[in-house]
Scaffold this active site. Structure first.
Site, PDB file in Angstrom:
ATOM      1  CD  GLU A 159      -3.060  -0.984   0.151  1.00  0.00           C
ATOM      2  OE1 GLU A 159      -3.071   0.016  -0.578  1.00  0.00           O
ATOM      3  OE2 GLU A 159      -3.888  -1.913   0.048  1.00  0.00           O
ATOM      4  NE  ARG A 218      -3.863   2.792  -0.914  1.00  0.00           N
ATOM      5  CZ  ARG A 218      -5.117   2.655  -0.554  1.00  0.00           C
ATOM      6  NH1 ARG A 218      -5.844   3.695  -0.260  1.00  0.00           N
ATOM      7  NH2 ARG A 218      -5.670   1.465  -0.461  1.00  0.00           N
ATOM      8  CG  ASP A 254      -5.416  -7.544  -7.779  1.00  0.00           C
ATOM      9  OD1 ASP A 254      -4.360  -7.739  -7.170  1.00  0.00           O
ATOM     10  OD2 ASP A 254      -6.342  -6.839  -7.330  1.00  0.00           O
ATOM     11  CD  GLU A 308     -10.552  -2.346  -8.701  1.00  0.00           C
ATOM     12  OE1 GLU A 308     -11.742  -2.072  -8.396  1.00  0.00           O
ATOM     13  OE2 GLU A 308      -9.598  -2.153  -7.911  1.00  0.00           O
ATOM     14  CB  THR A 311      -1.833  -1.277  -9.300  1.00  0.00           C
ATOM     15  OG1 THR A 311      -3.066  -1.990  -9.275  1.00  0.00           O
ATOM     16  CG2 THR A 311      -1.306  -1.092  -7.879  1.00  0.00           C
TER      17      THR A 311
HETATM   18  C1  DMJ Z   1      -6.375   0.147  -5.235  1.00  0.00           C
HETATM   19  O1  DMJ Z   1      -5.683   0.482  -4.097  1.00  0.00           O
HETATM   20  C2  DMJ Z   1      -5.473  -0.454  -6.266  1.00  0.00           C
HETATM   21  O2  DMJ Z   1      -6.120  -0.428  -7.481  1.00  0.00           O
HETATM   22  C3  DMJ Z   1      -5.099  -1.859  -5.958  1.00  0.00           C
HETATM   23  O3  DMJ Z   1      -4.338  -2.451  -6.968  1.00  0.00           O
HETATM   24  C4  DMJ Z   1      -6.308  -2.701  -5.755  1.00  0.00           C
HETATM   25  N1  DMJ Z   1      -7.404  -2.089  -5.160  1.00  0.00           N
HETATM   26  C5  DMJ Z   1      -7.545  -0.727  -4.877  1.00  0.00           C
HETATM   27  C6  DMJ Z   1      -8.830  -0.185  -5.426  1.00  0.00           C
HETATM   28  O4  DMJ Z   1      -9.858  -1.059  -5.485  1.00  0.00           O
END
Ligand code: DMJ
Length: 640
Positions: A262, A266, A395, A529, A615
Site C-alpha cells: 500500500e 499510493r 491481480d 476497476e 495500479t
Molecule cells: C487500489 O488500491 C489499487 O487499485 C489496488 O491495486 C487494488 N485495489 C484498490 C482499489 O480497489
C-alpha cells in the site's frame, strides 16, 4: 524456626547468621528485579525485542479497508489476533549501506535462490548509511550522466503530457461530462480538506478523518493520492494546497507497521507521478527518502519481501492471516514499476535489483499448470497454497508484468514472456463462459474452480486490451475480443444491480449470473476497476459505449454515494435505500475519478505512448533508455 541443614553446609556457613542471609537474599533478588526492569527503559531495540519476545509474539495491526486488503479483511482476523507473524529466521533488517554495496550480480542472486542463503545484512545502522536520497538529490537538474536530468527526461517524451489543450474534448456533451467529473473531484477534495485534512481518508458521514493502520503512521494518503489528479484536472489552488502540505507536513519518520504494497502503490507511486508531471524537486527527495525505508523488507532468505514493514526499525513481518508466514503475490509482485523508477531517479541500481530478484525467482519456480498461486514462502521460495485469482491477492502482479514490458519501452523481454505465458494459463484454466454467454474469470483452488469473479478482477479487461498489440500478431484480435467480453461482463455486474453499481464479488453459479449471491459480497466501496477498463477500452477502440457506461457510473455515484460531505461506499448495491459505509477511500480520488476524467478527455491527456499507470492510477513515464543516453537530447524540452 528450624531450617534443614544442607549437606556440607553449616547453618552458619560463611559466618552469616540466618537473619543476615535472609536480608542478603532479599537484596540480591531486589537487584535482579531492578536489572530486569531496567531493560524496559532502554531505547527501543529490535534485537532486544527478539531476545525477550518469543518468535510467535506479534505486534498488532489490522488491515484497513481498500485494495486487496479488503479482500483480506474478509478473510477475517489474523490467526494470532496480532495481525502479523514474524517469519522464521527473522533477523535484523538494518539498512545496507546503499552506496558502498556492490551491485548484486545475477550469479549471486541465483546462488541465494538455490542455496537459500540468508540475504540479511546486519552491518551498518540506518543512521550511518550513506543515503540513496542524498545521492539522488545532490544535483538534480544537472546533465551529468550520473544524475537524473528532468529536462532530458522531458525531451524524451513523444508528446506533451497534458496534450494540446489539457485533453479538452471538442464535443460539448463530452466536455460537460468531463466538467462534472472535475466537480466531483473538487467536492470530494474540499470535504476532505475541511474535515479530515492531514488524515488518511475522510469519513463523510461523521465528518472526521480516518487514519487506519495500512500506512505505518504515515499520514495524508488522500493528499498524496490526489496530487496528480488535481494537477491534470487543472485544480491548481487545490494542487498547491496539497503540495504545501507535502512540503510542511509529510513526515516520513514514522515508526509504525505499514503494508509495503500500500505504501508503495499510493505514496511512492503518488510522489513519483507528481515529480514526473511537475519537475518539483520536493517530490523527488521525499520519494527517495521513502524508497530507502522500504528496502529492509527484502532482507529475507529469498529476497521475496514480507508484507509488513516497520518504517522506523526496518523490521518486516508477514501478515498473520497469510498461511505459514507467506508473502502475497499481488503484494510482492506489485513493486516493479515504482522500484525501477526509484533506481532511475537515484541512479542507484539497488531498487531494480530487488525487484528483478523477485522476477527471477518467479520465472524459475515450477508453476501448477503454468499458473501463479497467491501465497509464496519468503523463506523457502515455494508456493504455500494453490489458490489462483486474477482478483484480490493476485491481480496487480499480472498487471505489472505487461506494464513493466511497456514501461521499459518494450525492451523487458522477460516480463513480456512471463505475461503472455501467464495469460495463456489463465485462459486455459480460469476463463469461462456462462450459460448466458458472459465471459468471466473464475478462481482456481488446486484444480477446482470457484465460479466467482471479484470487482478487483475487473481491471483485467483493460490489462488484456493494452497487451493485445504485443503478443503473437495472430492473437491480437482474440485478445481484443477477450478484453471487450470481460469488460462487458463487469458492466453487466453493474447493470444487474438496483443502484447500477457493482458488488464486491459476483457469481456464476446458484442460478444467477454476474450477481452477488452472498450478503457479504454486496457492498461497493468506490472501487475503480470497472471504470478503469472502460477507460482503456475507450482509448483502444473509441467505441462510444464505453463513454456511455462511464456516464452511467457517474450518475450512480452521484445518486447513491454522494452524501452531504463527500462520497461514501455503500453496503448493498441491490437496495435503493442506501446504507453508507462512511468512508471516502483515497483510491476514489486517485483512480476512480481520474479514470473517469480521462475517459471524457482527448487521448492526448497522458498519452499511452508515453505513460503507464501504476495500479493506483499514478502515471509513470516510459523509460526510453536510448533517448536518455543520447547526448543530443540533453536539456531538450517539450513545449506544452
Ligand atoms: C487500489 O488500491 C489499487 O487499485 C489496488 O491495486 C487494488 N485495489 C484498490 C482499489 O480497489
Amino acid at each position: 524456626m528450624v531450617f534443614r541443614k544442607l549437606p556440607g553446609v553449616s547453618a552458619s556457613g560463611m559466618g552469616l547468621r540466618l537473619s543476615q542471609k535472609f536480608v542478603f537474599l532479599l537484596f540480591l533478588s531486589g537487584l535482579v528485579t531492578l536489572c530486569f526492569g531496567a531493560l524496559f527503559f532502554l531505547p527501543d531495540s529490535v534485537r532486544l525485542k527478539r531476545i525477550f519476545l518469543s518468535k510467535t509474539e506479534t505486534q498488532p495491526v489490522t488491515v484497513g479497508s481498500g485494495s486487496e486488503n479488503d479482500a483480506r479483511e474478509h478473510l477475517k482476523r489474523p490467526k494470532n489476533q496480532g495481525g502479523m507473524t514474524p517469519a522464521k529466521g527473522e533477523t535484523s533488517t538494518k539498512l545496507k549501506s546503499l552506496s558502498r554495496k556492490p551491485p548484486v550480480s545475477h550469479e549471486a542472486t541465483e546462488e541465494r535462490l538455490a542455496g537459500g542463503k540468508a540475504q540479511e545484512d546486519l552491518t551498518l545502522p540506518r543512521s550511518k548509511t550513506e543515503s540513496a536520497s542524498a545521492k539522488a538529490t545532490s544535483s538534480d537538474h544537472g546533465a551529468n550522466s550520473d544524475t537524473f536530468s528532468y529536462n532530458k527526461f522531458k525531451g524524451c517524451l513523444l508528446k506533451p503530457p497534458l496534450g494540446r489543450d489539457n485533453g479538452k474534448p471538442s464535443d460539448p456533451k463530452t466536455n460537460e461530462r468531463r466538467e462534472k467529473v472535475k466537480e466531483m473531484m473538487k467536492f470530494a477534495w474540499d470535504n476532505y480538506k475541511r474535515y479530515a485534512w492531514g488524515k488518511n481518508e475522510l469519513r463523510p458521514l461523521t465528518r472526521n478523518g480516518h487514519i487506519g493502520n495500512m500506512f505505518g503512521g504515515l499520514r495524508g494518503a488522500s493528499i498524496i493520492d490526489s496530487l496528480d489528479t488535481l494537477y491534470i484536472m487543472g485544480l491548481m489552488e487545490e494542487y498547491n494546497d496539497a503540495k504545501e502540505w507535502v512540503q510542511t507536513s509529510l513526515d516520513l519518520n514514522s515508526n509504525g507497521e505499514a503494508s509495503l504494497f500500500e505504501v508503495n502503490i499510493r505514496y511512492v507511486g503518488g510522489l513519483l507521478s507528481a515529480y514526473y508531471l511537475t519537475g518539483e524537486e520536493l517530490y523527488k527527495s521525499k520519494v527517495m527518502e521513502l524508497g530507502e525505508k522500504l528496502l529492509p523488507a527484502f532482507n529475507t532468505p529469498t529476497g521475496i519481501p514480507r508484507g509488513v514493514i516497520n518504517l522506523g526499525s526496518g523490521t518486516s513481518w508477514s501478515w498473520g492471516w497469510a498461511s505459514a508466514g507467506s508473502s502475497i503475490l499481488a503484494e510482492f509482485g506489485t513493486l516493479h514499476l515504482e522500484f525501477v523508477h526509484l533506481s532511475e531517479l537515484s541512479r542507484n541500481p539497488i531498487y531494480t535489483e530487488k525487484v528483478m530478484n523477485i522476477r527471477k525467482l518467479l520465472s524459475k519456480i515450477e508453476k501448477p499448470h503454468g499458473l501463479y498461486p497467491n501465497f509464496l514462502s519468503p523463506v523457502s521460495g515455494n508456493w504455500v497454497q494453490h489458490h489462483v485469482s486474477i482478483g484480490g491477492l493476485g491481480d496487480s502482479f499480472y498487471e505489472y508484468l505487461i506494464k513493466s514490458y511497456l514501461m521499459s519501452d518494450k525492451t523487458d523481454g522477460n516480463a513480456k514472456t512471463m505475461y503472455y505465458g501467464a495469460l495463456e494459463a489463465i485462459e486455459a484454466n480460469l476463463v469461462q463462459k456462462s450459460p448466458g454467454g458472459l465471459t468471466y474469470m473464475a478462481e482456481w483452488r488446486g484444480g477446482i474452480l470457484d465460479h466467482k469473479m471479484g470487482h478487483l478482477a475487473c481491471f483485467s479487461g483493460g490489462m488484456i486490451g493494452i497487451g493485445a498489440d504485443d503478443g503473437a500478431p495472430e492473437k491480437r484480435q482474440h485478445y481484443m475480443d477477450l478484453a471487450a467480453e470481460i469488460t462487458h461482463t463487469c458492466h453487466e455486474s453493474y447493470t444487474r444491480s438496483a443502484t447500477k453499481l457493482g458488488p464486491e464479488a459476483f457469481r456464476f453459479d446458484g442460478g444467477g449470473e454476474a450477481t452477488a449471491t452472498r450478503l457479504s459480497d454486496r457492498y461497493y466501496i468506490l472501487r475503480p476497476e470497472v471504470i478503469e477498463s472502460y477507460m482503456y477500452m475507450w482509448r483502444l477502440t473509441h467505441d462510444p459505449k464505453y463513454r456511455e457506461w462511464g456516464w452511467e457510473a457517474v450518475e450512480a455515484l452521484e445518486q447513491h454515494c454522494r452524501v452531504e460531505s463527500g462520497f461514501s461506499g455503500i453496503r448493498d448495491v441491490y437496495t435503493m435505500t442506501a446504507s453508507h459505509d462512511n468512508m471516502q477511500q483515497s483510491f476514489f480520488l486517485s483512480e476512480t475519478l481520474k479514470y473517469l476524467y480521462l475517459l471524457f478527455s482527448d487521448d492526448d491527456l497522458l498519452p499511452l505512448e508515453d505513460w503507464v499507470f501504476n495500479t493506483e492510477a499514478h502515471p509513470l513515464p516510459i523509460i526510453r533508455k536510448s533517448c536518455l543516453q543520447d547526448e543530443a537530447t540533453q536539456d531538450k524540452t517539450v513545449s506544452e
